[in-house]
Scaffold this motif. Structure first.
Motif, PDB file in Angstrom:
ATOM      1  N   ALA A 180     -23.854 -23.431   0.525  1.00 55.77           N
ATOM      2  CA  ALA A 180     -25.315 -23.410   0.480  1.00 55.77           C
ATOM      3  C   ALA A 180     -25.908 -23.939   1.786  1.00 55.77           C
ATOM      4  CB  ALA A 180     -25.818 -24.235  -0.702  1.00 55.77           C
ATOM      5  N   VAL A 181     -25.342 -25.023   2.333  1.00 53.66           N
ATOM      6  CA  VAL A 181     -25.820 -25.582   3.601  1.00 53.66           C
ATOM      7  C   VAL A 181     -25.622 -24.583   4.733  1.00 53.66           C
ATOM      8  CG1 VAL A 181     -25.348 -27.359   5.339  1.00 53.66           C
ATOM      9  CG2 VAL A 181     -25.567 -28.003   2.942  1.00 53.66           C
ATOM     10  N   GLN A 236     -13.023 -29.241 -10.453  1.00 52.23           N
ATOM     11  CA  GLN A 236     -14.444 -28.934 -10.583  1.00 52.23           C
ATOM     12  C   GLN A 236     -15.239 -29.626  -9.473  1.00 52.23           C
ATOM     13  OE1 GLN A 236     -15.819 -26.756 -12.876  1.00 52.23           O
ATOM     14  NE2 GLN A 236     -17.562 -26.972 -11.511  1.00 52.23           N
ATOM     15  N   GLY A 237     -14.861 -30.863  -9.168  1.00 57.79           N
ATOM     16  CA  GLY A 237     -15.522 -31.586  -8.076  1.00 57.79           C
ATOM     17  C   GLY A 237     -15.340 -30.890  -6.742  1.00 57.79           C
ATOM     18  N   SER A 267     -18.261 -29.207  -4.408  1.00 58.87           N
ATOM     19  CA  SER A 267     -18.381 -29.574  -3.000  1.00 58.87           C
ATOM     20  C   SER A 267     -18.376 -28.337  -2.106  1.00 58.87           C
ATOM     21  CB  SER A 267     -17.240 -30.511  -2.613  1.00 58.87           C
ATOM     22  OG  SER A 267     -17.296 -30.831  -1.248  1.00 58.87           O
ATOM     23  N   LEU A 268     -17.489 -27.407  -2.406  1.00 47.16           N
ATOM     24  CA  LEU A 268     -17.438 -26.155  -1.631  1.00 47.16           C
ATOM     25  C   LEU A 268     -18.724 -25.354  -1.796  1.00 47.16           C
ATOM     26  CD1 LEU A 268     -13.761 -24.997  -2.251  1.00 47.16           C
ATOM     27  CD2 LEU A 268     -14.752 -25.656  -0.063  1.00 47.16           C
ATOM     28  N   ALA A 269     -19.252 -25.319  -3.011  1.00 48.07           N
ATOM     29  CA  ALA A 269     -20.503 -24.594  -3.259  1.00 48.07           C
ATOM     30  C   ALA A 269     -21.645 -25.193  -2.446  1.00 48.07           C
ATOM     31  CB  ALA A 269     -20.837 -24.609  -4.748  1.00 48.07           C
TER      32      ALA A 269
END
Length: 202
Positions: free
Chosen positions: A59-60, A48-49, A53-55
């Motif tokens: 977004a960036v 989940q972490g 982090s990928l999400a």
């Protein structure tokens, strides 16, 4: 020999049908339980972490791509770019639109930034156009602040003819006037004007 073949065929068929009729054993359940034991809560939390982090990275990247698109349409100055929007809105609605685009209402911090914005606005809206800037004194009369609430680092009021800002409590929002060579005037915040958004270039 000819009788042996049908008997052999019958035996094979009987064997196959008997195997198909037997209920499934509990081995798959054991295998499923073994697999379940292999996936611990710690592993789920770790996955989940990684997904979170990928999400964030996605977004960036989307934000950077959108910013590059905005800056291609607008004007770059130092570590920011401006985007002039021709639609006339009241001051607060213009500010909300800039925020929705990922920026804030433009607040030039130097003579160079102000001139770059004036030239860009003249190309986009016409030389005499007025547009909202991201400065107001709604909190305290005469104390001009930007969208973050910080005191204005630079001002460019029209002071030769009308001694701006001159509207008192009735005019609390700043606008740039192309006809006055980019000088600023205070205006009623509910007036509808085009506006300029600014975006920080990282």
């Amino acid at each position: 020999m000819e009788l042996l073949r049908p008997r052999l065929l019958l035996c094979v068929l009987a064997f196959l049908t008997q195997g198909a009729a037997e209920p499934p054993t509990s081995k798959p359940k054991k295998a499923a339980n073994a697999r379940k034991d292999l996936v611990s809560p710690k592993m789920i939390a770790e996955l989940q972490g990684r997904l979170d982090s990928l999400a964030q990275e996605v977004a960036v990247l989307k934000e950077q791509q959108a910013l590059q698109t905005v800056c291609l349409k607008g004007a770059k100055v130092h570590l920011k770019c401006f985007l002039v929007v021709a639609q006339a809105l009241a001051f607060h609605a213009a500010g909300e639109d800039c925020i929705a685009r990922g920026g804030t209402l433009a607040a030039p911090r130097s003579e160079a930034e102000n001139e770059a914005l004036r030239e860009y606005a003249a190309r986009s809206l016409g030389a005499a156009a007025e547009l909202w800037l991201g400065l107001h004194d709604l909190g305290s009369e005469g104390a001009w602040v930007d969208a973050s609430g910080a005191p204005a680092a630079f001002t460019h009021w029209e002071s030769e003819i009308t001694a701006q800002p001159d509207g008192g409590a009735a005019e609390n929002c700043a606008a740039m006037a192309g006809a006055a060579h980019g000088r600023w005037f205070d205006r009623r915040c509910r007036d509808a004007l085009p506006y300029a958004c600014q975006f920080a270039i990282v």
